[in-house]
Design a protein around this motif. Structure first.
Motif, PDB file in Angstrom:
ATOM      1  N   ASN A  31      39.412  35.032  32.622  1.00 44.03           N
ATOM      2  CA  ASN A  31      39.506  34.090  33.725  1.00 44.03           C
ATOM      3  C   ASN A  31      38.243  33.251  33.865  1.00 44.03           C
ATOM      4  N   ASP A 118      43.748  42.189  34.516  1.00 43.14           N
ATOM      5  CA  ASP A 118      43.659  42.280  35.972  1.00 43.14           C
ATOM      6  C   ASP A 118      44.047  43.665  36.500  1.00 43.14           C
ATOM      7  N   SER A 141      35.223  36.234  38.795  1.00 45.43           N
ATOM      8  CA  SER A 141      36.473  35.616  38.370  1.00 45.43           C
ATOM      9  C   SER A 141      36.412  34.163  38.813  1.00 45.43           C
TER      10      SER A 141
END
Length: 220
Positions: A31, A118, A141
Motif C-alpha cells: 500500500n 492486510d 499505510s
C-alpha cells in the motif's frame, strides 16, 4: 505492564506469547508503494523509497516517550509484503536489508488478487493486544482505511498513529482520536523531497498532474 524488552531479537513473532510491553509499528509495503507511485506518477526509484533506518530511529524515540509505570516499551517493527511469483531474487536484498536494520518481515506469496497482507497485519496487531503488551501502535499505510475500525477501538486505550500520505488519508488527518503523521515528516526518511503536486498545494502558475497509467491501457 512491567518490565522492558529493549532487544528486538528477543521479541516473539511466533510460538511463545510476548510478555514485555511493545510499541508496535506495522508497515503495509504494497500500500505504501502504491501511494508513493500515485504521488510520483510512476514506480518509486531508489531516491524516493523510504529509508527504514530513519523510520527505526523515529520509532525508538516514540517508544522512549511512551514510558508507563517506569517501563519503556520495546520498539517492534514489521514490514508486511507480498512476493509475486518469480520475484524472490529481486526483493531478497531489500528483505535482508530490512532485517539487518532490525525490522521483522512477514512475506506472503501473491497467488491471487485476494492474497493481500492486510489480514495478517490485523492478526498481528490483535495478537499483541490479546497478549496484553501493546503500549502503542503505528500503522504505516498510504491511507489506512482498511485498519480504521480496529485503530479507533484501540485508540480508546493506547496512542495510535497512522503513518502515510496526507493526500490519501484525509479521514486520519482530521480524526479526533487518532494521530496522523505524514511519512515525509520523519527526518531523513527520503533522500530527496517528494515531487508532490496536488490540488491542495498548487503553484500560482499551475502544474501538470501526470496520468497514473498510459491511455492505451484502456484497450489492453
Amino acid at each position: 505492564m512491567s518490565g522492558t524488552n529493549p532487544h528486538n531479537e528477543s521479541l516473539s513473532y511466533s510460538g511463545q506469547p510476548e510478555q514485555s510491553p511493545v510499541y508496535l509499528l506495522v508497515w503495509d509495503a504494497p500500500n505504501i508503494d502504491m501511494g508513493l507511485g500515485s504521488l510520483l506518477g510512476g514506480r518509486p526509484d531508489a531516491v524516493h523509497r523510504p529509508r527504514f533506518d530513519a523510520v527505526g530511529r523515529w520509532l525508538i524515540d516514540v517508544a522512549r516517550d511512551a514510558v508507563q509505570d517506569g517501563a519503556v516499551p520495546a520498539p517492534e517493527a514489521t514490514v508486511f509484503t507480498n512476493v509475486a511469483p518469480g520475484s524472490a531474487e529481486q526483493i531478497r536484498g531489500w528483505v535482508d536489508a530490512l532485517r539487518n536494520v532490525g525490522f521483522a518481515v512477514f512475506a506472503k506469496p501473491k497467488l491471487t488478487e485476494d492474497s493481500d497482507v492486510d489480514p495478517d497485519m490485523l492478526d498481528h496487531i490483535r495478537r499483541r493486544r490479546d497478549e496484553g503488551v501493546l503500549d502503542g501502535l503505528v500503522v504505516a499505510s498510504a491511507d489506512g482505511q482498511n485498519f480504521r475500525e480496529l485503530l479507533e477501538e484501540l485508540a480508546e486505550e493506547i496512542p495510535v498513529t497512522v503513518l502515510g500520505f496526507h493526500e490519501h488519508a484525509h479521514w486520519a488527518v482530521e480524526h479526533e482520536t487518532l494521530d496522523f503523521l505524514d511519512l515525509e515528516d520523519i527526518p531523513g526518511v527520503f533522500r530527496a523531497p517528494l515531487p508532490r503536486v496536488n490540488l491542495d498545494s498548487l503553484p500560482d502558475d499551475g502544474a501538470w498532474l501526470q496520468p497514473y497509467r498510459p491511455l492505451s491501457a484502456l484497450v489492453r
